[in-house]
Motif scaffolding. Structure first.
Motif, PDB file in Angstrom:
ATOM      1  N   UNK A   1       0.798  -1.225   0.000  1.00 27.54           N
ATOM      2  CA  UNK A   1       0.000   0.000   0.000  1.00 27.54           C
ATOM      3  C   UNK A   1       0.825   1.265   0.000  1.00 27.54           C
ATOM      4  N   UNK A   2       2.080   1.147  -0.406  1.00 30.13           N
ATOM      5  CA  UNK A   2       2.995   2.289  -0.483  1.00 30.13           C
ATOM      6  C   UNK A   2       3.168   2.658  -1.947  1.00 30.13           C
ATOM      7  N   UNK A   3       3.284   3.968  -2.300  1.00 29.19           N
ATOM      8  CA  UNK A   3       3.510   4.329  -3.705  1.00 29.19           C
ATOM      9  C   UNK A   3       4.730   3.623  -4.274  1.00 29.19           C
ATOM     10  N   UNK A   4       4.703   3.330  -5.552  1.00 30.92           N
ATOM     11  CA  UNK A   4       5.838   2.668  -6.197  1.00 30.92           C
ATOM     12  C   UNK A   4       7.130   3.440  -5.960  1.00 30.92           C
ATOM     13  N   UNK A   5       8.203   2.691  -5.858  1.00 30.67           N
ATOM     14  CA  UNK A   5       9.509   3.293  -5.575  1.00 30.67           C
ATOM     15  C   UNK A   5       9.905   4.276  -6.669  1.00 30.67           C
ATOM     16  N   UNK A   6       9.550   3.972  -7.911  1.00 28.28           N
ATOM     17  CA  UNK A   6       9.936   4.827  -9.029  1.00 28.28           C
ATOM     18  C   UNK A   6       8.853   5.827  -9.406  1.00 28.28           C
ATOM     19  N   UNK A   7       7.756   5.888  -8.635  1.00 30.00           N
ATOM     20  CA  UNK A   7       6.651   6.791  -8.976  1.00 30.00           C
ATOM     21  C   UNK A   7       7.061   8.242  -8.741  1.00 30.00           C
ATOM     22  N   UNK A   8       6.676   9.133  -9.664  1.00 30.82           N
ATOM     23  CA  UNK A   8       6.987  10.552  -9.534  1.00 30.82           C
ATOM     24  C   UNK A   8       6.181  11.165  -8.394  1.00 30.82           C
ATOM     25  N   UNK A   9       6.854  12.007  -7.600  1.00 33.19           N
ATOM     26  CA  UNK A   9       6.222  12.768  -6.520  1.00 33.19           C
ATOM     27  C   UNK A   9       5.493  11.868  -5.529  1.00 33.19           C
ATOM     28  N   UNK A  10       6.081  10.713  -5.242  1.00 27.56           N
ATOM     29  CA  UNK A  10       5.456   9.815  -4.284  1.00 27.56           C
ATOM     30  C   UNK A  10       5.526  10.336  -2.867  1.00 27.56           C
ATOM     31  N   UNK A  11       6.549  11.158  -2.557  1.00 28.00           N
ATOM     32  CA  UNK A  11       6.718  11.628  -1.183  1.00 28.00           C
ATOM     33  C   UNK A  11       6.685  13.141  -1.058  1.00 28.00           C
ATOM     34  N   UNK A  12       6.584  13.845  -2.164  1.00 32.73           N
ATOM     35  CA  UNK A  12       6.547  15.302  -2.113  1.00 32.73           C
ATOM     36  C   UNK A  12       5.805  15.799  -3.344  1.00 32.73           C
ATOM     37  N   UNK A  13       5.704  17.129  -3.491  1.00 35.22           N
ATOM     38  CA  UNK A  13       5.028  17.679  -4.655  1.00 35.22           C
ATOM     39  C   UNK A  13       6.031  18.382  -5.572  1.00 35.22           C
ATOM     40  N   UNK A  14       5.537  18.790  -6.733  1.00 35.33           N
ATOM     41  CA  UNK A  14       6.431  19.376  -7.725  1.00 35.33           C
ATOM     42  C   UNK A  14       7.074  20.674  -7.234  1.00 35.33           C
ATOM     43  N   UNK A  15       6.304  21.505  -6.514  1.00 31.47           N
ATOM     44  CA  UNK A  15       6.842  22.777  -6.027  1.00 31.47           C
ATOM     45  C   UNK A  15       8.023  22.555  -5.102  1.00 31.47           C
ATOM     46  N   UNK A  16       7.872  21.647  -4.138  1.00 28.74           N
ATOM     47  CA  UNK A  16       8.969  21.400  -3.211  1.00 28.74           C
ATOM     48  C   UNK A  16      10.144  20.697  -3.882  1.00 28.74           C
ATOM     49  N   UNK A  17       9.863  19.820  -4.836  1.00 26.46           N
ATOM     50  CA  UNK A  17      10.958  19.206  -5.606  1.00 26.46           C
ATOM     51  C   UNK A  17      11.808  20.286  -6.265  1.00 26.46           C
ATOM     52  N   UNK A  18      11.143  21.253  -6.893  1.00 28.53           N
ATOM     53  CA  UNK A  18      11.844  22.329  -7.586  1.00 28.53           C
ATOM     54  C   UNK A  18      12.615  23.210  -6.607  1.00 28.53           C
ATOM     55  N   UNK A  19      11.957  23.614  -5.515  1.00 25.77           N
ATOM     56  CA  UNK A  19      12.585  24.538  -4.574  1.00 25.77           C
ATOM     57  C   UNK A  19      13.759  23.896  -3.826  1.00 25.77           C
ATOM     58  N   UNK A  20      13.599  22.647  -3.401  1.00 25.36           N
ATOM     59  CA  UNK A  20      14.679  21.982  -2.670  1.00 25.36           C
ATOM     60  C   UNK A  20      15.872  21.739  -3.590  1.00 25.36           C
TER      61      UNK A  20
END
Length: 566
Positions: free
Chosen positions: A227-246
């Motif tokens: 029941x966990x998002x796929x390991x290779x799934x995009x944005x499984x643990x964060x969102x696009x905004x934080x991906x970009x900013x971090x």
């Protein structure tokens, strides 16, 4: 004493003895040697030292764990993209020009390019960034000693402090540089050997960068079943905004880190600085391309070892790390501390979702998880210490040089002899080591999170005024000072405001504190540019000097500036 403790002790004593010997042979008696190793380090050696300085405890200890757990694969790639991309940015955009300018430190550049007020603000920013960063390194030292030598965190940090004190105070940048060359050799061997061994064991492919690709489908399916998002799934643990900013905060923060930039002053020439960057990229890539495979292999094995296993039958590595509190029951709320595993009955059937595995143990535990022999476990422990101590020494030298060169010599006692400057530098180093030890014993987060905060502060304070100082001759002293203050204070305020104890953990628009450095950087750029439009422009001589440092064929004015004649 167990076999792992014995082998760890052997490797720690052996490597620490080598570091002390190298530092003793590299001792210095001049300020040039203390601050920039006399500017005489060959490019390959300088590249290895840069890589060791760069690949801190966060890279060695935490990054694979963040990729595996905190970032669930895709989300953790911000560290790979940000840190690697930032180094390329630094090497191409800043390092050669700062090396040509010819000063010891970032505050030294800021003071000469702008004015003394800007220098003092840069000193404060350098010290803040360095202390936040060094807290993560000393915490990593304590973690290794706690697990492998069964001593408490305080004792482990004190031992690390003593070693750093010896070779940093005795040899300054020269001692630190040659020690870091040795430490890079230790840490990269320690990182690659278990990665290669586990890859060959699991996939029959001894190249981890290739082998881990064969298990991703299995890991995806396993996580989906849980029941966990796929390991290779995009944005499984964060969102696009934080991906970009971090990613941006890590990237631009890299290009503004004082302890990395000063490394390019140790090269023999501007040309050697460029080659140092090339060598460093090669040395860094060896570890950074291996980290995703360590993350994937370890997570797959951990899930298989935990899910559906009775507590009394878990592998020995699980109990070893549970005993030191780094594997616990899953906490009830994010950021909370989970209850000890020992409180569960022995017949409890474990579920992966009910167990919390600390990010910082993945690399350190990977040899045990992979069933490798005790000597490999001991070698990895020595490698982790090498990574933490190499970066800590570089950061402490930044603090020391900022106090001794930029405050004492430039502001308090310009007539100070070299002997006096060295004495002040060594006293400042000793004081910084004591404070760093305290921060290591009481760190504000797990290793890589603390480091990410330091990168955000560096991006918000230094990157804009360095770039504008080199590429915009009309950038003014008042603009740079206002920009640094605005970027640094805004970012620090946001980081403190979003700490959970204040109840503002969600932040503004969901922006994580580790990514807010990008916003602080943009504020810095805006304030610097706007204020520069309405304040006195730099002198014509300074504008000419700024033009000259960007052109390889022009050196006359730069040479006079380096000699203090302009």
């Amino acid at each position: 004493m167990s076999d792992i403790q014995t082998w760890t002790l052997v490797f720690v004593v052996l490597t620490f003895s080598i570091y002390i010997f190298v530092a003793y042979r590299s001792r210095v008696s001049t300020t040039s040697g203390f601050y920039v190793a006399g500017g005489g380090i060959p490019a390959p050696a300088n590249g290895a030292a840069i890589a060791a300085d760069w690949m801190s405890a966060a890279s060695f200890i935490s990054m694979a764990g963040i990729i595996a757990f905190a970032g669930n694969g895709y989300g953790g790639s911000v560290y790979l993209m940000g840190w690697t991309g930032g180094y390329v940015l630094l090497a191409l955009l800043l390092a050669p020009y700062l090396r040509k300018f010819g000063k010891y430190t970032i505050p030294d550049f800021v003071g000469d390019r702008y004015n003394e007020t800007a220098r003092m603000v840069a000193v404060v920013a350098a010290i803040v960034v360095s202390f936040v960063y060094v807290a993560g390194q000393m915490a990593g030292v304590g973690l290794v000693f706690t697990r492998f030598l069964k001593v408490d965190t305080t004792t482990g940090v004190v031992i690390g402090m003593a070693i750093v004190f010896f070779y940093a105070v005795l040899g300054g940048m020269k001692g630190i540089t040659w020690t870091q060359v040795t430490q890079y050799s230790v840490l990269i061997i320690a990182y690659l050997i278990p990665a290669v061994a586990v890859s060959a064991k699991v996939t029959d492919v001894p190249i981890p960068q290739i082998g881990f690709g064969t298990i991703l489908a299995e890991l995806d399916a396993l996580q989906t079943d849980l029941g966990v998002p796929e390991y290779t799934a995009a944005f499984g643990s964060t969102n696009m905004l934080n991906m970009l900013l971090i990613t941006a905060a890590l990237m631009f923060g890299t290009a503004g880190l004082p302890h990395v930039i000063v490394r390019f002053y140790t090269a023999k020439s501007v040309r050697a600085a460029r080659y140092s960057a090339l060598w460093a990229l090669f040395f860094i890539a060896l570890l950074y391309t291996t980290a995703p495979s360590v993350a994937a292999f370890s997570k797959l094995q951990i899930i298989q070892d935990i899910e559906g296993t009775q507590l009394s039958q878990v592998p020995s590595w699980f109990n070893t790390w549970a005993d030191v509190g780094l594997i616990t029951q899953a906490p009830e709320a994010p950021g909370a501390v989970g209850a000890p595993i020992s409180e569960l009955p022995g017949d409890t059937v474990l579920s992966y979702s009910d167990v919390f595995v600390n990010n910082d143990i993945i690399v350190l535990a990977s040899p045990e998880i992979g069933g490798l022999p005790a000597p490999i476990v001991g070698l990895v422990a020595a490698g982790a210490l090498a990574a933490a101590l190499s970066t800590a020494s570089g950061l402490l030298l930044v603090i020391s040089s900022s106090v001794a060169n930029d405050v004492y010599y430039k502001k308090i006692n310009p007539q100070a002899t070299e002997a006096r400057q060295l004495l002040v530098g060594r006293i400042a180093m000793a004081g910084a080591i004591v404070i760093a030890g305290y921060l290591g014993i009481n760190p504000p987060g797990f290793v890589a999170q603390v480091v990410a905060l330091a990168f955000g502060l560096a991006a918000a304070s230094f990157f804009p005024i360095l770039v504008l100082g080199i590429f915009w001759k009309n950038c003014t002293a008042m603009g740079a000072t206002a920009g640094m203050l605005a970027g640094l204070l805004t970012t620090m305020a946001y980081m403190l405001w979003t700490i959970d104890i204040y109840g503002n953990g969600e932040g503004i628009f969901g922006i994580l504190e580790t990514g807010f450095g990008t916003i602080g950087m943009l504020i810095n750029f805006a304030v610097t540019i706007i204020v520069s439009q309405f304040t006195p422009k730099p002198s014509p001589l300074m504008q000419e000097l700024v033009e000259e440092i960007r052109f390889p064929g022009k050196t006359e004015l730069v040479a006079k500036h380096a000699q203090g004649k302009v």
